[in-house]
Write a protein that holds these residues in place. Structure first.
Motif, PDB file in Angstrom:
ATOM      1  N   ILE A 209       0.490 -46.264 -35.901  1.00  0.00           N
ATOM      2  CA  ILE A 209       1.371 -45.514 -34.993  1.00  0.00           C
ATOM      3  C   ILE A 209       1.392 -44.045 -35.396  1.00  0.00           C
ATOM      4  CG2 ILE A 209       3.798 -45.129 -34.357  1.00  0.00           C
ATOM      5  CD1 ILE A 209       4.116 -48.212 -34.314  1.00  0.00           C
ATOM      6  N   LYS A 210       1.564 -43.766 -36.685  1.00  0.00           N
ATOM      7  CA  LYS A 210       1.583 -42.380 -37.156  1.00  0.00           C
ATOM      8  C   LYS A 210       0.246 -41.691 -36.902  1.00  0.00           C
ATOM      9  CE  LYS A 210       5.205 -42.619 -40.542  1.00  0.00           C
ATOM     10  NZ  LYS A 210       5.619 -42.772 -41.896  1.00  0.00           N
ATOM     11  N   GLU A 211      -0.847 -42.414 -37.141  1.00  0.00           N
ATOM     12  CA  GLU A 211      -2.174 -41.845 -36.933  1.00  0.00           C
ATOM     13  C   GLU A 211      -2.404 -41.480 -35.468  1.00  0.00           C
ATOM     14  OE1 GLU A 211      -6.874 -43.114 -37.531  1.00  0.00           O
ATOM     15  OE2 GLU A 211      -5.310 -44.470 -38.208  1.00  0.00           O
ATOM     16  N   VAL A 212      -2.057 -42.392 -34.560  1.00  0.00           N
ATOM     17  CA  VAL A 212      -2.263 -42.142 -33.129  1.00  0.00           C
ATOM     18  C   VAL A 212      -1.345 -41.015 -32.646  1.00  0.00           C
ATOM     19  CG1 VAL A 212      -2.067 -43.140 -30.813  1.00  0.00           C
ATOM     20  CG2 VAL A 212      -3.122 -44.464 -32.649  1.00  0.00           C
ATOM     21  N   GLU A 213      -0.081 -41.019 -33.094  1.00  0.00           N
ATOM     22  CA  GLU A 213       0.827 -39.933 -32.712  1.00  0.00           C
ATOM     23  C   GLU A 213       0.300 -38.588 -33.194  1.00  0.00           C
ATOM     24  OE1 GLU A 213       5.195 -42.133 -32.473  1.00  0.00           O
ATOM     25  OE2 GLU A 213       4.558 -41.294 -34.391  1.00  0.00           O
ATOM     26  N   GLY A 214      -0.235 -38.544 -34.413  1.00  0.00           N
ATOM     27  CA  GLY A 214      -0.802 -37.310 -34.947  1.00  0.00           C
ATOM     28  C   GLY A 214      -1.990 -36.824 -34.129  1.00  0.00           C
ATOM     29  N   LYS A 215      -2.867 -37.755 -33.759  1.00  0.00           N
ATOM     30  CA  LYS A 215      -4.038 -37.380 -32.954  1.00  0.00           C
ATOM     31  C   LYS A 215      -3.624 -36.858 -31.588  1.00  0.00           C
ATOM     32  CE  LYS A 215      -7.345 -40.289 -35.281  1.00  0.00           C
ATOM     33  NZ  LYS A 215      -8.288 -41.377 -35.237  1.00  0.00           N
ATOM     34  N   LEU A 216      -2.654 -37.518 -30.975  1.00  0.00           N
ATOM     35  CA  LEU A 216      -2.208 -37.075 -29.655  1.00  0.00           C
ATOM     36  C   LEU A 216      -1.500 -35.726 -29.724  1.00  0.00           C
ATOM     37  CD1 LEU A 216      -1.018 -40.442 -28.068  1.00  0.00           C
ATOM     38  CD2 LEU A 216      -2.952 -39.026 -27.340  1.00  0.00           C
ATOM     39  N   SER A 217      -0.750 -35.490 -30.792  1.00  0.00           N
ATOM     40  CA  SER A 217      -0.040 -34.216 -30.898  1.00  0.00           C
ATOM     41  C   SER A 217      -0.997 -33.053 -31.180  1.00  0.00           C
ATOM     42  CB  SER A 217       1.046 -34.283 -31.968  1.00  0.00           C
ATOM     43  OG  SER A 217       0.477 -34.380 -33.251  1.00  0.00           O
ATOM     44  N   ASN A 218      -2.172 -33.355 -31.739  1.00  0.00           N
ATOM     45  CA  ASN A 218      -3.162 -32.321 -32.036  1.00  0.00           C
ATOM     46  C   ASN A 218      -4.353 -32.366 -31.087  1.00  0.00           C
ATOM     47  OD1 ASN A 218      -2.042 -30.990 -34.397  1.00  0.00           O
ATOM     48  ND2 ASN A 218      -2.303 -32.975 -35.387  1.00  0.00           N
ATOM     49  N   ALA A 219      -4.202 -33.091 -29.995  1.00  0.00           N
ATOM     50  CA  ALA A 219      -5.326 -33.282 -29.076  1.00  0.00           C
ATOM     51  C   ALA A 219      -5.591 -32.046 -28.219  1.00  0.00           C
ATOM     52  CB  ALA A 219      -5.059 -34.474 -28.163  1.00  0.00           C
ATOM     53  N   LEU A 220      -6.858 -31.779 -28.048  1.00  0.00           N
ATOM     54  CA  LEU A 220      -7.323 -30.783 -27.096  1.00  0.00           C
ATOM     55  C   LEU A 220      -7.992 -31.605 -25.997  1.00  0.00           C
ATOM     56  CD1 LEU A 220      -7.963 -27.896 -26.175  1.00  0.00           C
ATOM     57  CD2 LEU A 220     -10.020 -28.017 -27.576  1.00  0.00           C
ATOM     58  N   ILE A 221      -7.258 -31.829 -24.907  1.00  0.00           N
ATOM     59  CA  ILE A 221      -7.742 -32.733 -23.858  1.00  0.00           C
ATOM     60  C   ILE A 221      -8.640 -31.974 -22.898  1.00  0.00           C
ATOM     61  CG2 ILE A 221      -7.059 -34.281 -21.989  1.00  0.00           C
ATOM     62  CD1 ILE A 221      -4.473 -34.786 -23.635  1.00  0.00           C
ATOM     63  N   VAL A 222      -9.848 -32.517 -22.728  1.00  0.00           N
ATOM     64  CA  VAL A 222     -10.868 -31.903 -21.885  1.00  0.00           C
ATOM     65  C   VAL A 222     -11.117 -32.813 -20.690  1.00  0.00           C
ATOM     66  CG1 VAL A 222     -13.275 -31.150 -21.793  1.00  0.00           C
ATOM     67  CG2 VAL A 222     -11.941 -30.799 -23.874  1.00  0.00           C
ATOM     68  N   ASP A 223     -10.997 -32.254 -19.489  1.00  0.00           N
ATOM     69  CA  ASP A 223     -11.315 -32.986 -18.264  1.00  0.00           C
ATOM     70  C   ASP A 223     -12.737 -32.601 -17.879  1.00  0.00           C
ATOM     71  OD1 ASP A 223     -11.523 -34.204 -15.820  1.00  0.00           O
ATOM     72  OD2 ASP A 223      -9.864 -33.122 -14.892  1.00  0.00           O
ATOM     73  N   PRO A 224     -13.711 -33.514 -18.061  1.00  0.00           N
ATOM     74  CA  PRO A 224     -15.107 -33.173 -17.794  1.00  0.00           C
ATOM     75  C   PRO A 224     -15.352 -32.646 -16.374  1.00  0.00           C
ATOM     76  CG  PRO A 224     -14.981 -35.273 -18.927  1.00  0.00           C
ATOM     77  CD  PRO A 224     -13.577 -34.872 -18.563  1.00  0.00           C
ATOM     78  N   SER A 225     -14.595 -33.132 -15.393  1.00  0.00           N
ATOM     79  CA  SER A 225     -14.829 -32.701 -14.010  1.00  0.00           C
ATOM     80  C   SER A 225     -14.419 -31.244 -13.781  1.00  0.00           C
ATOM     81  CB  SER A 225     -14.090 -33.616 -13.029  1.00  0.00           C
ATOM     82  OG  SER A 225     -12.699 -33.538 -13.248  1.00  0.00           O
ATOM     83  N   SER A 226     -13.616 -30.683 -14.678  1.00  0.00           N
ATOM     84  CA  SER A 226     -13.198 -29.287 -14.512  1.00  0.00           C
ATOM     85  C   SER A 226     -14.009 -28.321 -15.376  1.00  0.00           C
ATOM     86  CB  SER A 226     -11.709 -29.143 -14.835  1.00  0.00           C
ATOM     87  OG  SER A 226     -11.493 -29.360 -16.209  1.00  0.00           O
ATOM     88  N   LEU A 227     -15.025 -28.842 -16.069  1.00  0.00           N
ATOM     89  CA  LEU A 227     -15.860 -27.987 -16.914  1.00  0.00           C
ATOM     90  C   LEU A 227     -16.780 -27.122 -16.056  1.00  0.00           C
ATOM     91  CD1 LEU A 227     -16.974 -30.469 -19.711  1.00  0.00           C
ATOM     92  CD2 LEU A 227     -15.328 -28.619 -19.920  1.00  0.00           C
TER      93      LEU A 227
END
Length: 157
Positions: A62-80
C-alpha cells in the motif's frame, strides 16, 4: 524523489490495485489475525505468524503504490506530439533482421509486460529505441549479440 513515468493506463491499474489492497486485502488480513488470536497462545501459533507476515506485505505494498502514484508523471500517449520520434508512451512497430514484425509500447516499469507488447522504458530495447524515427535502425545488445531492429512506424495511441 524523482517523478515516475506512467501511462494513463498504468496509473489506472495502480489505482485499482490500491483500492483492492485497502478494501479487500487489508480487511481480510485483519480478520485472519483476529481468528488466529482466538486460538490462544500466540508464541507457537503458525496461523498468527502467517497472518502478521501477510499484513506486513499488504501494508508495505500500500505504501509503495501510494508513493508511486504521488510521484507519478502521467503521460497520455494520444496527446503526445513528438513529431514521429520514439518517446515514452509511444507504440513502435519494428522489423528484425529476419523480417519479423514486432510491436511494442514503451511504458513504465510497473506496467511492463513483454508478452502483451509493453516494454519497460528502462529495458535495453526501449533505451535503444528512444529518440529514433521511422526508418532508423536501433542496435540492441542481447545475450546472443547485437540485434538490429528497424523502426517501421511510431504511433501515439
Amino acid at each position: 524523489m524523482n517523478k515516475i513515468p506512467l501511462t494513463k493506463r498504468g496509473a489506472e491499474l495502480l489505482r485499482a490495485e490500491l483500492h483492492k489492497l485497502k478494501t479487500v486485502e487489508r480487511p481480510s488480513v485483519i480478520e485472519a489475525i483476529a481468528e488466529a488470536r482466538s486460538h490462544g497462545d500466540l508464541s507457537e501459533n503458525a496461523e498468527y505468524d502467517a497472518a502478521k507476515e501477510r499484513q506486513g506485505f499488504v501494508e508495505g505494498r500500500i505504501k509503495e503504490v501510494e508513493g508511486k502514484l504521488s510521484n507519478a508523471l502521467i503521460v497520455d500517449p494520444s496527446s503526445l506530439d513528438a513529431d514521429g520520434r520514439c518517446v515514452f508512451g509511444s507504440t513502435v512497430e519494428l522489423e528484425d533482421e529476419n523480417g519479423n514484425t514486432l510491436v511494442y509500447q514503451i511504458v513504465g516499469e510497473d506496467e511492463a509486460d513483454s508478452k502483451a507488447g509493453r516494454l519497460s522504458v528502462s529495458s535495453p530495447i526501449a533505451r535503444a529505441l528512444i529518440g529514433k524515427f521511422a526508418g532508423d535502425i536501433a542496435e540492441v545488445q542481447t545475450p546472443g549479440g547485437v540485434r538490429e531492429l528497424e523502426v517501421v512506424d511510431v504511433r501515439y495511441v
